[in-house]
Design a protein around this motif. Structure first.
Motif, PDB file in Angstrom:
ATOM      1  N   ASN A  15      -1.012 -12.777   6.299  1.00 16.94           N
ATOM      2  CA  ASN A  15       0.321 -12.523   5.751  1.00 16.94           C
ATOM      3  C   ASN A  15       0.369 -13.158   4.362  1.00 16.94           C
ATOM      4  OD1 ASN A  15       2.956 -11.797   5.420  1.00 16.94           O
ATOM      5  ND2 ASN A  15       3.777 -13.398   6.753  1.00 16.94           N
ATOM      6  N   SER A  62       1.004 -11.638   0.668  1.00 18.91           N
ATOM      7  CA  SER A  62       1.305 -10.484  -0.184  1.00 18.91           C
ATOM      8  C   SER A  62       0.717 -10.603  -1.586  1.00 18.91           C
ATOM      9  CB  SER A  62       2.812 -10.254  -0.263  1.00 18.91           C
ATOM     10  OG  SER A  62       3.451 -11.383  -0.832  1.00 18.91           O
ATOM     11  N   SER A  91       2.110  -4.109   4.895  1.00 17.63           N
ATOM     12  CA  SER A  91       2.298  -5.254   5.797  1.00 17.63           C
ATOM     13  C   SER A  91       1.016  -5.493   6.594  1.00 17.63           C
ATOM     14  CB  SER A  91       3.460  -4.988   6.751  1.00 17.63           C
ATOM     15  OG  SER A  91       3.079  -4.028   7.713  1.00 17.63           O
TER      16      SER A  91
END
Length: 190
Positions: A30, A32, A39
């Motif tokens: 996780n 970005s 995602s």
């Protein structure tokens, strides 16, 4: 910083050990900053159950062709690396994962387990890499903006001479000109 030969070594290792195998499961960080535009859950869903058909590279970019798109694409950045458990990806630096090593690494951005139990991971300590899911990696930047590949499309001595013969610059400026250095590298790899 991973250079072209290191990215090529990673591509070759993935080609040798992973092509033809099905992805049993994947884990995507996780993060970005590295995982670009999708995602972790959608990334994992796009990989799981697919078969790796080929491993490709252009410049310092690599992507895995699966039996259907989208394909995971890797721009290695400053510290991106591929590790395959039990396999030395490169011969000139520590690249084999030992049984005593943390696995997958805390820096893992993409971890994949294949149907035969083999595992590999893409890691990036400094978080300058980009990992994307793309339908056609060669049609979008940065790959679409690259010139000829130094390892796949070497130039002849004559092409190299012709590319430099109209230059009227000093040697230092010549050596600092990245476009000309790419030309030189293409000639040297013949």
């Amino acid at each position: 910083m991973p250079e072209l030969p290191e990215v090529e070594a990673a591509r070759r290792a993935l080609e040798e050990h992973c092509v033809g195998k099905k992805i049993r499961r994947s884990t995507v960080a996780n993060d970005s900053k590295v995982i670009d535009g999708v995602s972790p859950e959608d990334f994992e869903a796009a990989l799981n159950g697919k078969t790796i058909v080929a491993a490709h590279r252009k410049g310092k970019n690599m992507w895995l062709q699966l039996d259907s798109p989208p394909f995971p694409s890797f721009q290695f950045g400053m510290t991106g690396a591929v590790y395959i458990k039990g396999v030395a990806v490169t011969k000139y630096k520590r690249s084999a994962v030992k049984d005593t090593d943390e696995w997958p690494s805390k820096y893992s951005k993409l971890f994949v387990e294949l149907d035969d139990g083999l595992e590999f991971s893409f890691t990036d300590k400094r978080r300058f890499a980009k990992v994307r899911l793309l339908d056609n990696p060669v049609s979008v930047p940065p790959i679409s903006e690259l010139g000829p590949d130094a390892l796949k499309e070497p130039m002849t001595e004559e092409e190299f001479y012709n590319s430099l013969s109209n230059k009227k610059i000093g040697i230092k400026a010549l050596l600092l000109d990245q476009v000309l250095m790419v030309l030189l590298c293409r000639c040297v790899w013949i």
